[in-house]
Design a protein around this motif. Structure first.
Motif, mmCIF file in Angstrom:
data_model
loop_
_atom_site.group_PDB
_atom_site.id
_atom_site.type_symbol
_atom_site.label_atom_id
_atom_site.label_comp_id
_atom_site.label_asym_id
_atom_site.label_seq_id
_atom_site.Cartn_x
_atom_site.Cartn_y
_atom_site.Cartn_z
ATOM 1 N N GLN B 53 30.434 51.097 38.817
ATOM 2 C CA GLN B 53 31.007 50.012 38.661
ATOM 3 C C GLN B 53 32.400 50.216 38.106
ATOM 4 O OE1 GLN B 53 28.533 47.043 36.441
ATOM 5 N NE2 GLN B 53 29.807 46.533 35.112
ATOM 6 N N LYS B 54 32.990 48.920 39.115
ATOM 7 C CA LYS B 54 34.569 48.678 38.458
ATOM 8 C C LYS B 54 34.615 47.505 37.493
ATOM 9 C CE LYS B 54 37.045 51.760 42.049
ATOM 10 N NZ LYS B 54 35.062 52.562 41.575
ATOM 11 N N PRO B 55 36.247 48.152 36.544
ATOM 12 C CA PRO B 55 36.553 47.315 35.679
ATOM 13 C C PRO B 55 36.432 46.236 36.320
ATOM 14 C CG PRO B 55 37.549 49.300 35.559
ATOM 15 C CD PRO B 55 37.016 49.177 36.206
ATOM 16 N N LEU B 56 36.200 44.818 35.408
ATOM 17 C CA LEU B 56 36.759 44.159 36.223
ATOM 18 C C LEU B 56 38.446 43.946 35.223
ATOM 19 C CD1 LEU B 56 34.864 41.605 34.138
ATOM 20 C CD2 LEU B 56 34.962 41.569 36.375
ATOM 21 N N THR B 57 38.865 43.099 36.824
ATOM 22 C CA THR B 57 40.488 42.895 37.125
ATOM 23 C C THR B 57 41.232 43.024 35.931
ATOM 24 O OG1 THR B 57 40.404 43.405 39.560
ATOM 25 C CG2 THR B 57 42.570 42.946 38.388
ATOM 26 N N PHE B 58 41.194 41.139 35.886
ATOM 27 C CA PHE B 58 41.617 40.406 35.086
ATOM 28 C C PHE B 58 42.475 40.874 33.941
ATOM 29 C CE2 PHE B 58 43.474 36.833 33.926
ATOM 30 C CZ PHE B 58 42.995 36.329 32.864
ATOM 31 N N PRO B 341 36.899 33.728 29.719
ATOM 32 C CA PRO B 341 37.376 33.971 30.455
ATOM 33 C C PRO B 341 37.655 32.900 31.541
ATOM 34 C CG PRO B 341 34.983 33.337 31.128
ATOM 35 C CD PRO B 341 35.695 32.921 29.342
ATOM 36 N N PRO B 342 39.105 33.449 33.007
ATOM 37 C CA PRO B 342 40.021 32.822 34.076
ATOM 38 C C PRO B 342 38.570 31.030 34.350
ATOM 39 C CG PRO B 342 39.803 34.997 34.420
ATOM 40 C CD PRO B 342 38.616 34.838 32.857
ATOM 41 N N SER B 348 43.862 33.842 38.595
ATOM 42 C CA SER B 348 43.012 35.167 39.263
ATOM 43 C C SER B 348 41.182 34.667 39.000
ATOM 44 C CB SER B 348 42.729 36.074 37.294
ATOM 45 O OG SER B 348 44.216 36.612 37.506
ATOM 46 N N TYR B 349 40.680 33.138 39.029
ATOM 47 C CA TYR B 349 39.570 32.537 38.817
ATOM 48 C C TYR B 349 38.683 33.022 39.740
ATOM 49 C CZ TYR B 349 35.469 29.556 38.392
ATOM 50 O OH TYR B 349 34.122 29.232 38.501
ATOM 51 N N ASP B 350 39.412 32.740 40.996
ATOM 52 C CA ASP B 350 38.288 32.927 42.156
ATOM 53 C C ASP B 350 37.975 34.748 42.263
ATOM 54 O OD1 ASP B 350 40.122 30.939 44.957
ATOM 55 O OD2 ASP B 350 38.377 30.278 42.798
ATOM 56 N N GLN B 351 39.209 35.643 42.397
ATOM 57 C CA GLN B 351 38.491 36.909 41.754
ATOM 58 C C GLN B 351 37.396 37.398 40.618
ATOM 59 O OE1 GLN B 351 41.799 39.322 39.940
ATOM 60 N NE2 GLN B 351 41.983 40.969 41.947
ATOM 61 N N SER B 356 32.435 39.113 39.398
ATOM 62 C CA SER B 356 31.239 38.919 38.235
ATOM 63 C C SER B 356 30.269 38.624 39.210
ATOM 64 C CB SER B 356 31.518 38.363 37.946
ATOM 65 O OG SER B 356 33.254 37.952 36.724
ATOM 66 N N LYS B 357 30.161 37.788 39.728
ATOM 67 C CA LYS B 357 28.975 37.274 40.777
ATOM 68 C C LYS B 357 28.502 39.001 41.750
ATOM 69 C CE LYS B 357 28.082 33.525 42.623
ATOM 70 N NZ LYS B 357 28.157 32.480 43.848
#
Lengths: 536, 481
Positions: B53-58, B341-342, B348-351, B356-357
């Motif tokens: 699982q990749k870390p969230l970018t923001f 969070p954003p 950065s919200y959309d990303q 997350s989803k």
């Protein structure tokens, strides 16, 4: 102030009223007659209205673990709380005080006093935090080439390059390899990465060892007096007994084997099984650096008496005097020909001190040697319950133990930063030591290492009487007065223990160099007026 | 001859008694096999990033900037970091007293605790006091601190669900207390029956135990069940009647895979119940950055919030926290980012939402794949993973297998799991590590392996299981429930 005193009085009353439970009553081997501070000193004096003795609630002051009540940690205790309140009030009532800022000299927290982190270390950490940076061309313009290379090297040692994953409970293997190599380079004797247990700072390692060593109040740990109160607090929390051995102030806080022997025998006669000897080298709060000869005697003592040697070496990079040098206890033991079967030794190191001062990152390790495999399995098991220490701290610990080398791109700037910080510390140590020695009734041993000065203050009888009337230890009384007059935050010697009847305070050498003259002036002025008020 | 300073005999008994299977025998064996070159799929611990699982970018962008604040002075920083990450890094740095390298307040940075309080308020609809929120190096540290406060001696009992996450049993052992089990009902989707609670408490008291606290893990670990609001009300009333402090382990509150029972915090239910309960029941709630869709286990970030804990007790807890000086500051920033969070409109919200989803929807699918995969085996019964990160199938073992286990000196589910490991490389944790009813066996695995690898993993399991069953088949059927 008045509310605080009421709080103190209330605590004393509550303490005598509290029913003595049927379970462990922890004895401290050397009750300090000079220490009238109540066990549970009130911090939140604005909350006096909230009654704690509401008997319908299951968890109240009357029903929590008594070991929690017993333990104390003065470094962030009473005086600091007053200081924080003053600091908040200063924001709105600037004119109400004879000073315009609080200067925290209570805690070895360099970066909170504007010491800068080592650039190379933070470059590597940033790249490991956000590995996507390594895929971008622009990164080369922002980061040094060797920090990029080191980040790649570290990430390759982490499965999946996942810095957000729990690691091996002892810490990432590749990082432990780097640490072991660093230990070997430092000492000239090999180190095994499997002996390394990485922890969130050195303190959790100390707690782990106390947990293993202490089964009841019959288990004693020899601790230096004065000591860094992590030890006394941890022993209290684990229900053991602190067996004090007094460092000799007159001989630069020297450690006498005869004193160790005396205290050991004394403890034995009281039915205490002494399990370990804690040595802090360089010392905290005392700053002395042990001579190699002294260290050899200590090693022999532990070997002969069957004690675990707990070597707190977190200040190993903080030595300020040309006539002393740091030698790790591991090196000393090995150079005496002692190996795994001869001495049980746990050496603690941290990223919080030295010239890196990375307190907030919480990184450190203990190197555990001279234990049988079944004991080591238990150490591993306890470490595993918390899964692992934070990865960022682990990375830093490996960088601290294997910093840039001559020839590396970042070496020049790294060395400049390191030496800048250390030489400044040495200067500040000297300046403050000299200033303190000029004050009436104060004598201060030099700070050979670590980050503190621990002067002895010969308080006049009048002051001692005033302190007693205020139901405060005399050194605490002095420190509170100092705080209220100057905004300078110190820790009273009673927080570290001292020979009964003597008084000290601990002051860090960490305020910025350009602030030191002002601090010296304020301290000098305050001390003069204090002595004028209380001189016998 | 020198005396042995610390030998096994003289070790603290509490240490010897404590067990933590999550990194116990199976894990150690798996690590050995891995060293020998075998491909191991580690499903023993909820460690999402270790399984791809990749870390969230923001948050990583923000923390990278906080690690190296000199970047913020660089005119080119905007080329590789979005403006909102830059702003957020400046914001968190301003909350510190010297950056990531300075000890913070022992309870955590006041600014971050304020953000946590605001999050709790938004989530529950009731005010939250930052002074009663302590940040810790992972939720586990918080649990240990609180239990250390509550447990005085072996007469103090802590109600713990069975099956439970063995942090609780291990910590109670280490502290010399007594674990008082209450059994969850497997046939009722691991439901909690208050009658079981009452029985457990009565039995403990008859043995001279003072029951002091009750642990609930919601969503459950290893069982995954999400407690209903009615259940939570019952539990809170029970704690009030029996004078127990409730320890609400809510670290999986973001991991919900069904819609019938969304997460409701114990605090919200307590406040909804109004006075006198809302003023009397003592509650400590735990959360973390390690789980949810963040999965930032390696940061070691968590918090606990205290409700109805008297001021002087809070002081004592603060005092103990101060001995450890402060929780690590990077993780505190992760916590701040997690609770705030954003927002819509942020660059950065959309990303952030997409990432997350993506993770949550995949977890939901994987929960289903795994449950169905286990249930397709004749001798395996698996409740659906309603929440958290685990699957806890019951493996019905034939008596021949149980005998073979005995002969090998192993508990039956350990025996099974070792064989599973050796045959397939799948590293699980035997149910005995979590507690289960006598004669009933489980294993815990995570739902974290990559979605595309799941079908193969389940195939591999099924193949092993069917072979195991035919090897040890007997006429008498399986172990009974």
């Amino acid at each position: 102030m008045r509310r605080f005193v009421i709080g103190q009085a209330k605590n004393l009353i509550d303490q005598t009223r509290r029913p003595r439970p049927h379970h462990n009553n922890i004895r401290l081997l050397s009750p300090l007659a000079s220490d009238p501070i109540p066990v549970s000193s009130s911090r939140f004096f604005s909350d006096m209205t909230g009654s704690d003795s509401s008997s319908s609630l299951p968890v109240t002051i009357d029903s929590i673990n008594p070991n929690v009540l017993k333990c104390e940690y003065a470094v962030r205790g009473e005086i600091v709380n007053i200081a924080q309140k003053l600091q908040d009030d200063l924001k709105i009532n600037k004119d109400a005080y004879p000073f315009d800022e609080i200067i925290y000299c209570n805690i070895g927290n360099p970066q909170s006093l504007s010491q800068q982190p080592i650039t190379f270390f933070r470059e590597v950490l940033a790249l490991c935090s956000h590995t996507a940076l390594l895929d971008r061309d622009e990164t080369h313009a922002l980061f040094s080439a060797d920090s990029i290379a080191r980040a790649w090297k570290i990430l390759d040692q982490i499965p999946g390059k996942a810095t957000g994953a729990y690691s091996h409970s002892q810490g990432i293997k590749g990082l432990r390899d780097a640490i072991a190599a660093g230990i070997e380079a430092r000492d000239g004797f090999p180190a095994d990465p499997n002996d390394i247990f990485m922890t969130d700072g050195a303190s959790p390692g100390v707690h782990m060892m106390m947990q293993l060593l202490i089964s009841s109040e019959k288990d004693g740990i020899l601790c230096p007096i004065p000591q860094y109160p992590l030890y006394s607090a941890s022993i209290a929390l684990h229900g053991g007994s602190l067996v004090p051995y007094y460092l000799d102030e007159a001989s630069g806080w020297g450690l006498e084997i005869s004193e160790l022997k005396k205290q050991l025998e004394d403890a034995k006669s009281k039915g205490i099984t002494v399990r370990a000897l804690a040595v802090i080298n360089p010392g905290n709060p005392t700053g002395q650096v042990l001579s190699e000869e002294n260290q050899r005697d200590i090693v022999d003592f532990c070997k002969k008496e069957g004690l675990v040697l707990l070597a707190d070496e977190v200040y190993q990079e903080n030595v300020y005097v040309p006539d002393k040098k740091f030698h790790s206890f591991k090196k000393v033991a090995r150079s005496m020909g002692y190996g795994e079967k001869d001495i049980s030794l746990v050496s603690f190191q941290s990223i919080s001190k030295g010239y890196y001062g990375e307190c907030g990152k919480r990184g450190g390790y203990m190197e555990v040697t001279g234990f049988t495999s079944d004991v080591r399995e238990q150490i591993y098991k306890v470490a595993s319950v918390n899964l692992c220490s934070n990865i960022s701290g682990q990375i830093l610990a490996s960088l601290v133990m294997s910093p840039p080398k001559p020839g590396d791109e970042s070496y020049e700037s790294y060395i400049a930063e390191k030496e800048g910080i250390l030489s400044s510390m040495a200067r500040r140590a000297k300046t403050l030591e000299e200033a303190l020695n000029k004050l009436e009734g104060i004598t201060c041993n030099r700070a050979e290492g670590a980050m503190y000065l621990f002067p002895c203050i010969n308080l006049p009888q009048k002051a001692i009487a005033a302190a007693e009337a205020a139901k405060t230890a005399p050194d605490t009384f002095y420190c509170k007065r100092l705080l209220n007059a100057t905004g300078i935050v110190l820790v009273p010697g009673s927080g570290f223990r001292q020979v009964p009847g003597t008084w000290h305070f601990r002051c860090t050498i960490l305020p910025q160099e350009d602030k030191i003259p002002a601090i010296v002036n304020r301290l000098t002025e305050f001390h003069k007026s204090f002595m004028d008020e209380f001189r016998d | 001859m020198s005396l042995k300073a610390l030998d096994y005999e003289s070790l603290n008994e509490n240490v010897k008694n404590c067990q933590y299977a999550v990194r116990g025998e199976l894990y150690l064996r798996a690590s050995e096999l891995q060293k020998e070159g075998k491909k191991i799929i580690f499903t023993n611990v909820g460690n999402p990033h270790a399984l791809g699982q990749k870390p969230l970018t923001f948050p990583r962008q923000v923390v990278a900037l906080c690690q190296a604040p000199f970047l913020l002075d660089n005119p080119n920083v905007g080329m590789i970091f979005p403006a909102d990450a830059i702003a957020r890094a400046k914001h968190y740095l301003s909350l510190t007293s010297g950056g990531l390298g300075a000890y913070s307040d022992s309870r955590g940075l006041p600014g971050v605790r304020k953000e946590v309080a605001e999050f709790i308020q938004r989530r529950d609809g009731y005010p939250s006091d930052p002074e009663l929120i302590f940040l810790t190096d992972g939720a586990s540290k918080g649990v240990m601190q609180i239990l250390n406060c509550v447990i005085r001696d072996q007469k103090d009992g802590i109600l713990v669900p069975v099956p439970q996450y063995p942090l609780y049993s291990a910590t109670i052992s280490l502290l010399g207390g007594t674990l008082v089990p209450y059994y969850l009902e497997e046939t009722d989707n691991w439901g909690l029956d208050v009658n079981n609670l009452r029985q457990s408490v009565a039995q403990a008291r008859s043995q001279g135990i003072t029951v002091r606290a009750m642990v609930i893990i919601n969503p459950g670990n290893p069982t995954g069940q999400c407690l209903s609001e009615a259940n939570l009300r019952e539990i809170l009333k029970f704690c009030c009647d029996e004078r127990l402090v409730l320890l609400g382990d809510e670290v999986y509150q973001q991991n919900i895979y069904q819609d019938e029972r969304p997460f409701i915090s114990s605090k919200k239910v307590l406040m909804d119940m109004g006075a006198p309960l809302s003023k009397e029941v003592q509650l400590i709630s735990f959360h973390t950055v390690s789980k949810g869709y963040w999965g930032e286990c390696g940061q070691r970030g968590g918090y606990f919030e205290m409700t109805n804990i008297p001021p002087r007790t809070v002081e004592e807890i603060y005092k103990v926290a101060s001995i450890a000086l402060s929780p690590n500051v990077s993780a505190q920033i992760f916590m701040g980012l997690m609770v705030s969070p954003p927002k819509p409109g942020d660059i950065s919200y959309d990303q952030f939402v997409r990432e997350s989803k993506g993770i949550l929807e995949s977890l939901r699918r994987r929960a289903r794949i795994m449950t169905d995969g286990f249930n397709s085996c004749k001798n395996v019964v698996c409740n659906f993973t309603e929440g958290a990160m685990y699957s806890f199938p019951q493996i019905k073992l034939p008596s021949k297998a149980i005998q073979a286990a005995k002969q090998a000196g192993k508990v039956p589910d350990v025996f099974y799991c070792l064989k599973l490991l050796e045959a397939t490389g799948i590293s699980t944790v035997p149910g005995s590590g979590f507690g289960q009813k006598e004669g009933v066996f489980h294993l815990r695995t995570t739902i974290l392996p990559a979605e595309e690898e799941m079908p193969e993993i389940m195939e591999s399991f099924k193949k092993f299981n069917d072979e195991f069953m035919s090897q040890y088949a007997d006429r008498f059927g399986y172990s009974r429930m």
